[in-house]
Motif scaffolding. Structure first.
Motif, PDB file in Angstrom:
ATOM      1  N   SER A   7      74.540  -2.985   9.751  1.00  0.00           N
ATOM      2  CA  SER A   7      74.187  -1.564   9.315  1.00  0.00           C
ATOM      3  C   SER A   7      74.788  -1.096  10.256  1.00  0.00           C
ATOM      4  O   SER A   7      75.112  -1.397  11.547  1.00  0.00           O
ATOM      5  N   ASN A   8      74.372   0.258  10.016  1.00  0.00           N
ATOM      6  CA  ASN A   8      74.225   1.575  10.868  1.00  0.00           C
ATOM      7  C   ASN A   8      73.454   1.200  11.792  1.00  0.00           C
ATOM      8  O   ASN A   8      74.311   1.953  13.148  1.00  0.00           O
ATOM      9  N   ASN A   9      72.784   1.075  12.468  1.00  0.00           N
ATOM     10  CA  ASN A   9      72.041   0.989  13.203  1.00  0.00           C
ATOM     11  C   ASN A   9      71.505  -0.991  13.680  1.00  0.00           C
ATOM     12  O   ASN A   9      70.720  -0.597  14.608  1.00  0.00           O
ATOM     13  N   GLU A  10      72.416  -1.696  13.573  1.00  0.00           N
ATOM     14  CA  GLU A  10      72.049  -2.974  13.423  1.00  0.00           C
ATOM     15  C   GLU A  10      73.047  -3.844  13.554  1.00  0.00           C
ATOM     16  O   GLU A  10      74.138  -4.023  12.488  1.00  0.00           O
ATOM     17  N   VAL A  76      75.292  -2.101  23.223  1.00  0.00           N
ATOM     18  CA  VAL A  76      74.795  -1.136  22.745  1.00  0.00           C
ATOM     19  C   VAL A  76      75.851   0.007  22.871  1.00  0.00           C
ATOM     20  O   VAL A  76      75.774   0.814  21.395  1.00  0.00           O
ATOM     21  N   GLN A  77      76.619   0.272  24.267  1.00  0.00           N
ATOM     22  CA  GLN A  77      77.014   1.112  23.965  1.00  0.00           C
ATOM     23  C   GLN A  77      78.086   1.526  23.528  1.00  0.00           C
ATOM     24  O   GLN A  77      78.806   2.241  22.273  1.00  0.00           O
ATOM     25  N   LYS A  78      79.218   0.153  23.039  1.00  0.00           N
ATOM     26  CA  LYS A  78      80.137   0.149  22.851  1.00  0.00           C
ATOM     27  C   LYS A  78      80.124   0.113  21.540  1.00  0.00           C
ATOM     28  O   LYS A  78      80.723   1.057  20.159  1.00  0.00           O
ATOM     29  N   PHE A  79      78.420   0.135  20.921  1.00  0.00           N
ATOM     30  CA  PHE A  79      78.881  -0.617  18.884  1.00  0.00           C
ATOM     31  C   PHE A  79      78.507   1.042  18.677  1.00  0.00           C
ATOM     32  O   PHE A  79      78.889   2.046  17.583  1.00  0.00           O
ATOM     33  N   VAL A  80      77.881   2.183  19.370  1.00  0.00           N
ATOM     34  CA  VAL A  80      77.523   3.278  19.020  1.00  0.00           C
ATOM     35  C   VAL A  80      78.744   3.868  19.500  1.00  0.00           C
ATOM     36  O   VAL A  80      79.251   5.007  18.242  1.00  0.00           O
ATOM     37  N   LYS A  83      81.586   3.046  16.007  1.00  0.00           N
ATOM     38  CA  LYS A  83      81.347   4.184  15.103  1.00  0.00           C
ATOM     39  C   LYS A  83      81.388   5.162  15.345  1.00  0.00           C
ATOM     40  O   LYS A  83      81.613   5.914  14.246  1.00  0.00           O
ATOM     41  N   GLY A  84      81.207   6.119  16.320  1.00  0.00           N
ATOM     42  CA  GLY A  84      81.843   7.934  16.432  1.00  0.00           C
ATOM     43  C   GLY A  84      80.258   7.887  16.195  1.00  0.00           C
ATOM     44  O   GLY A  84      80.897   9.773  15.381  1.00  0.00           O
TER      45      GLY A  84
END
Length: 87
Positions: A7-10, A76-80, A83-84
């Protein structure tokens, strides 16, 4: 390193033969990184602050999480960043 968005944060992270189920978010004192399937949660700085987030996680009593702390905070950094958007 394999990152799979839930999801957006998972998301899940597969690295070194281990699967981490990670949820990131905000609370009254800032950000957090929770690794649900290992029952641990850590305060986080900015998502891009690898050093500070790593220093919080590497001292975990959970040896698997501590040993993979750098991989987790980089994920975590890459995920965020991928997502931009703000989480």
């Amino acid at each position: 390193m394999i990152i799979r968005e839930i999801s957006n944060n998972e998301f899940t992270l597969e690295v070194n033969g281990v699967n981490f189920h990670i949820i990131i978010g905000e609370y009254i004192n800032g950000n957090y990184i929770a690794i649900i399937n290992f029952g641990v949660c850590f305060p986080a700085a900015k998502w891009t602050d690898i050093r500070w987030n790593y220093e919080q996680m590497v001292v975990s009593d959970n040896e698997i999480v501590a040993a993979n702390a750098l991989n987790i905070v980089v994920a975590v950094q890459k995920f965020v960043e991928d997502k931009g958007e703000n989480i």
